[in-house]
Design a protein around this motif. Structure first.
Motif, short mmCIF file in Angstrom:
data_model
loop_
_atom_site.label_atom_id
_atom_site.label_comp_id
_atom_site.label_asym_id
_atom_site.label_seq_id
_atom_site.Cartn_x
_atom_site.Cartn_y
_atom_site.Cartn_z
N ALA A 143 -7.57 3.80 2.63
CA ALA A 143 -6.56 2.80 2.34
C ALA A 143 -6.34 2.62 0.83
O ALA A 143 -5.46 1.87 0.42
N CYS A 144 -7.12 3.33 0.03
CA CYS A 144 -7.04 3.19 -1.42
C CYS A 144 -6.01 4.15 -2.01
O CYS A 144 -5.77 5.23 -1.46
N SER A 145 -5.41 3.78 -3.12
CA SER A 145 -4.37 4.61 -3.73
C SER A 145 -4.86 5.43 -4.91
O SER A 145 -4.22 6.41 -5.28
N LEU B 258 -12.18 2.95 4.85
CA LEU B 258 -11.78 2.02 3.81
C LEU B 258 -11.20 2.77 2.62
O LEU B 258 -10.16 2.40 2.08
N GLY C 49 -5.88 -4.26 2.16
CA GLY C 49 -4.57 -3.61 2.05
C GLY C 49 -3.45 -4.60 1.80
O GLY C 49 -2.55 -4.35 0.99
N GLU C 50 -3.48 -5.74 2.49
CA GLU C 50 -2.47 -6.76 2.29
C GLU C 50 -2.50 -7.32 0.87
O GLU C 50 -1.46 -7.52 0.24
N VAL D 238 -10.48 -4.06 6.06
CA VAL D 238 -9.57 -3.04 5.54
C VAL D 238 -8.14 -3.58 5.51
O VAL D 238 -7.41 -3.40 4.53
N SER D 239 -7.74 -4.29 6.54
CA SER D 239 -6.39 -4.86 6.62
C SER D 239 -6.16 -5.89 5.52
O SER D 239 -5.13 -5.88 4.85
N ALA E 279 -3.67 -5.84 -1.83
CA ALA E 279 -3.23 -4.80 -2.75
C ALA E 279 -1.71 -4.64 -2.71
O ALA E 279 -1.06 -4.51 -3.75
N ALA E 280 -1.14 -4.67 -1.52
CA ALA E 280 0.29 -4.50 -1.36
C ALA E 280 1.08 -5.67 -1.96
O ALA E 280 2.22 -5.50 -2.38
#
Length: 67
Positions: free
Chosen positions: A43-45, A40, A21-22, A17-18, A24-25
């Motif tokens: 953490a999605c947008s 999970l 996220g990294e 998940v981390s 995607a960011a």
């Protein structure tokens, strides 16, 4: 990614998940995830719900206990 956290222990799941996220960011890549893992999905947008031949954007994952 198709069920990227499936069959992982808790620590590995958190790391996946981390990392997602990294990535995607960073804005360097777009990520598409198919998952039933609520953590999970949290953490999605954006969320796209597929049913039959239809696809529509939704506010949050659909479904009861099964996202």
């Amino acid at each position: 990614l198709d069920e990227p956290s499936a069959h992982l222990d808790a620590a590995s799941r958190l790391r996946v998940v981390s990392v997602i996220g990294e990535l995607a960011a960073s804005g360097a890549v777009g990520i598409v995830v198919v998952s039933h893992d609520r953590e999970l999905l949290g953490a999605c947008s954006r969320f796209i719900h597929f049913e039959g031949a239809l696809a529509r954007e939704v506010e949050a994952p659909l479904g009861g206990d099964d996202a």
